[in-house]
Design a protein around this motif. Sequence first.
Motif, PDB file in Angstrom:
ATOM      1  N   THR A 156       0.832  -1.193   0.000  1.00 50.24           N
ATOM      2  CA  THR A 156       0.000   0.000   0.000  1.00 50.24           C
ATOM      3  C   THR A 156       0.876   1.257   0.000  1.00 50.24           C
ATOM      4  N   ALA A 157       0.322   2.307  -0.581  1.00 48.28           N
ATOM      5  CA  ALA A 157       0.967   3.622  -0.575  1.00 48.28           C
ATOM      6  C   ALA A 157      -0.123   4.677  -0.585  1.00 48.28           C
ATOM      7  N   HIS A 158       0.247   5.882  -0.228  1.00 44.66           N
ATOM      8  CA  HIS A 158      -0.712   6.986  -0.193  1.00 44.66           C
ATOM      9  C   HIS A 158      -1.179   7.288  -1.605  1.00 44.66           C
ATOM     10  N   SER A 159      -2.489   7.248  -1.824  1.00 48.62           N
ATOM     11  CA  SER A 159      -3.015   7.647  -3.126  1.00 48.62           C
ATOM     12  C   SER A 159      -2.767   9.131  -3.337  1.00 48.62           C
ATOM     13  N   ILE A 160      -2.573   9.505  -4.588  1.00 50.52           N
ATOM     14  CA  ILE A 160      -2.416  10.911  -4.968  1.00 50.52           C
ATOM     15  C   ILE A 160      -3.249  11.144  -6.224  1.00 50.52           C
ATOM     16  N   PRO A 161      -3.537  12.399  -6.558  1.00 50.47           N
ATOM     17  CA  PRO A 161      -4.292  12.655  -7.792  1.00 50.47           C
ATOM     18  C   PRO A 161      -3.581  12.073  -9.006  1.00 50.47           C
ATOM     19  N   VAL A 162      -4.353  11.563  -9.940  1.00 46.19           N
ATOM     20  CA  VAL A 162      -3.790  10.975 -11.158  1.00 46.19           C
ATOM     21  C   VAL A 162      -2.900  11.988 -11.880  1.00 46.19           C
ATOM     22  N   SER A 163      -3.314  13.266 -11.888  1.00 40.90           N
ATOM     23  CA  SER A 163      -2.507  14.282 -12.559  1.00 40.90           C
ATOM     24  C   SER A 163      -1.157  14.450 -11.877  1.00 40.90           C
ATOM     25  N   MET A 164      -1.117  14.327 -10.554  1.00 42.37           N
ATOM     26  CA  MET A 164       0.141  14.426  -9.831  1.00 42.37           C
ATOM     27  C   MET A 164       1.022  13.220 -10.124  1.00 42.37           C
ATOM     28  N   ALA A 165       0.416  12.029 -10.139  1.00 43.16           N
ATOM     29  CA  ALA A 165       1.180  10.816 -10.419  1.00 43.16           C
ATOM     30  C   ALA A 165       1.783  10.846 -11.814  1.00 43.16           C
ATOM     31  N   ALA A 166       1.033  11.389 -12.780  1.00 43.35           N
ATOM     32  CA  ALA A 166       1.510  11.425 -14.161  1.00 43.35           C
ATOM     33  C   ALA A 166       2.680  12.372 -14.347  1.00 43.35           C
ATOM     34  N   SER A 167       2.791  13.379 -13.472  1.00 41.69           N
ATOM     35  CA  SER A 167       3.837  14.384 -13.656  1.00 41.69           C
ATOM     36  C   SER A 167       5.030  14.170 -12.740  1.00 41.69           C
ATOM     37  N   ALA A 168       4.983  13.173 -11.853  1.00 38.98           N
ATOM     38  CA  ALA A 168       6.058  12.978 -10.884  1.00 38.98           C
ATOM     39  C   ALA A 168       7.328  12.515 -11.567  1.00 38.98           C
ATOM     40  N   GLY A 169       8.433  13.189 -11.260  1.00 39.97           N
ATOM     41  CA  GLY A 169       9.727  12.815 -11.816  1.00 39.97           C
ATOM     42  C   GLY A 169       9.955  13.448 -13.172  1.00 39.97           C
ATOM     43  N   PRO A 170      11.226  13.516 -13.611  1.00 40.44           N
ATOM     44  CA  PRO A 170      11.552  14.170 -14.882  1.00 40.44           C
ATOM     45  C   PRO A 170      10.831  13.570 -16.076  1.00 40.44           C
ATOM     46  N   ALA A 171      10.607  12.251 -16.059  1.00 42.79           N
ATOM     47  CA  ALA A 171       9.968  11.600 -17.200  1.00 42.79           C
ATOM     48  C   ALA A 171       8.482  11.373 -16.973  1.00 42.79           C
ATOM     49  N   GLY A 172       7.955  11.731 -15.813  1.00 39.63           N
ATOM     50  CA  GLY A 172       6.546  11.506 -15.512  1.00 39.63           C
ATOM     51  C   GLY A 172       6.295  10.073 -15.068  1.00 39.63           C
ATOM     52  N   GLY A 173       5.310   9.906 -14.204  1.00 39.23           N
ATOM     53  CA  GLY A 173       4.911   8.561 -13.783  1.00 39.23           C
ATOM     54  C   GLY A 173       5.856   7.893 -12.813  1.00 39.23           C
ATOM     55  N   ALA A 174       6.806   8.640 -12.247  1.00 42.49           N
ATOM     56  CA  ALA A 174       7.829   8.000 -11.423  1.00 42.49           C
ATOM     57  C   ALA A 174       7.267   7.445 -10.124  1.00 42.49           C
ATOM     58  N   TYR A 175       6.283   8.107  -9.535  1.00 48.05           N
ATOM     59  CA  TYR A 175       5.780   7.694  -8.222  1.00 48.05           C
ATOM     60  C   TYR A 175       5.303   6.242  -8.245  1.00 48.05           C
ATOM     61  N   GLU A 176       4.393   5.930  -9.146  1.00 45.94           N
ATOM     62  CA  GLU A 176       3.877   4.564  -9.201  1.00 45.94           C
ATOM     63  C   GLU A 176       4.951   3.585  -9.637  1.00 45.94           C
ATOM     64  N   ALA A 177       5.783   3.962 -10.600  1.00 46.83           N
ATOM     65  CA  ALA A 177       6.839   3.067 -11.068  1.00 46.83           C
ATOM     66  C   ALA A 177       7.833   2.750  -9.949  1.00 46.83           C
ATOM     67  N   GLN A 178       8.197   3.753  -9.160  1.00 45.89           N
ATOM     68  CA  GLN A 178       9.123   3.525  -8.057  1.00 45.89           C
ATOM     69  C   GLN A 178       8.507   2.613  -7.004  1.00 45.89           C
ATOM     70  N   LEU A 179       7.232   2.814  -6.701  1.00 45.62           N
ATOM     71  CA  LEU A 179       6.567   1.956  -5.732  1.00 45.62           C
ATOM     72  C   LEU A 179       6.510   0.512  -6.213  1.00 45.62           C
ATOM     73  N   ARG A 180       6.195   0.317  -7.488  1.00 49.48           N
ATOM     74  CA  ARG A 180       6.148  -1.049  -8.019  1.00 49.48           C
ATOM     75  C   ARG A 180       7.524  -1.695  -7.979  1.00 49.48           C
ATOM     76  N   ALA A 181       8.555  -0.921  -8.274  1.00 51.99           N
ATOM     77  CA  ALA A 181       9.905  -1.467  -8.242  1.00 51.99           C
ATOM     78  C   ALA A 181      10.289  -1.882  -6.822  1.00 51.99           C
ATOM     79  N   ALA A 182       9.985  -1.026  -5.840  1.00 54.22           N
ATOM     80  CA  ALA A 182      10.307  -1.362  -4.460  1.00 54.22           C
ATOM     81  C   ALA A 182       9.514  -2.581  -3.997  1.00 54.22           C
ATOM     82  N   ALA A 183       8.221  -2.626  -4.323  1.00 50.19           N
ATOM     83  CA  ALA A 183       7.387  -3.765  -3.935  1.00 50.19           C
ATOM     84  C   ALA A 183       7.920  -5.060  -4.529  1.00 50.19           C
ATOM     85  N   ALA A 184       8.336  -5.024  -5.795  1.00 50.70           N
ATOM     86  CA  ALA A 184       8.857  -6.226  -6.447  1.00 50.70           C
ATOM     87  C   ALA A 184      10.124  -6.720  -5.758  1.00 50.70           C
TER      88      ALA A 184
END
Length: 320
Positions: free
Chosen positions: A174-202
Amino acid sequence: MGRYDALLVVSFGGPEKPDDVMPFLENVVRGRGVPRERLLEVEHHYQGVGGVSPINQQCRDLIEALRPEVGLPIYWGNRNWHPFLTDTMREMAADGVTRAAAFITAAYSSYSSCRQYLDDIARARAEVPGAPEVVRLRHYYGHPGFIAAMADHTREAVDRLPEEHRETARLVFTAHSIPVSMAASAGPAGGAYEAQLRAAAAMVAGDRPFDLVWQSRSGPPHVPWLEPDVCDHLRALRAAGTEAVVLVPIGFVSDHMEVVYDLDTEAADVAREVGLHLTRAATAGTHPRFVSMVRELLDEPEPAACPALCCPAPARRPAP
């Protein structure tokens, strides 16, 4: 570590007595247009545990664990409650600190877990004549120390299940939900928040199958946030035949209110309601590998500064 003459631990902050709760919540949501009814609802959650968030004490515990590790003076400043960053910056300036490393108690890239902290550090420095330079240590979601701490806590949680369910228990991160627009813009390439969480979980899950779900949504209904919600997901898993789940709060580094209420209260109530065996892994906290990770981050080459447009604030949609 010779590049720094102090370590600054930067955290979210939380109330430490009942009278603190509403002023704290007002600090958190200032300028966001959150309805008063929502604040009163969240205040009730805090008052239900005595009006005290665990997060400040957990910061104190982490700082005490860090003292013998880092060999530097350690300061602590919060974004939303005492000790506020500006007050801490004044203390550091008075003590003659010129260059500090900042360890932020949020491991991932997003506006709320990165850019807001950087902006608040900058604002505090601007308010204090002679404030030290502050260098933020890098994101650490994939650091072996963080992963080892979470893997240990996950194994311990699996072992608390009845023996017959340990092998087949579903890991639900589990992780803190955030607005989809925020998740899409996170990080220089966008989408980093969810991608980082999935990588850590894996990395924590290893060979076990797992899900990544979300908790603690707080925005207005017309604004899309990351889904599914953890409670909805538990109901869906039970309906599909799952008998046991281990919740792993991979998005948090300490057991603060979002963990204590949303997982240990709400999610646990849902599990009892639907007949699901449930345990919850601890957060990294003061696990020895997490503590030593901070020293290792201090020893690394100085991280590059975030790009100016990294992790921008989410777009604010008017209510329909």
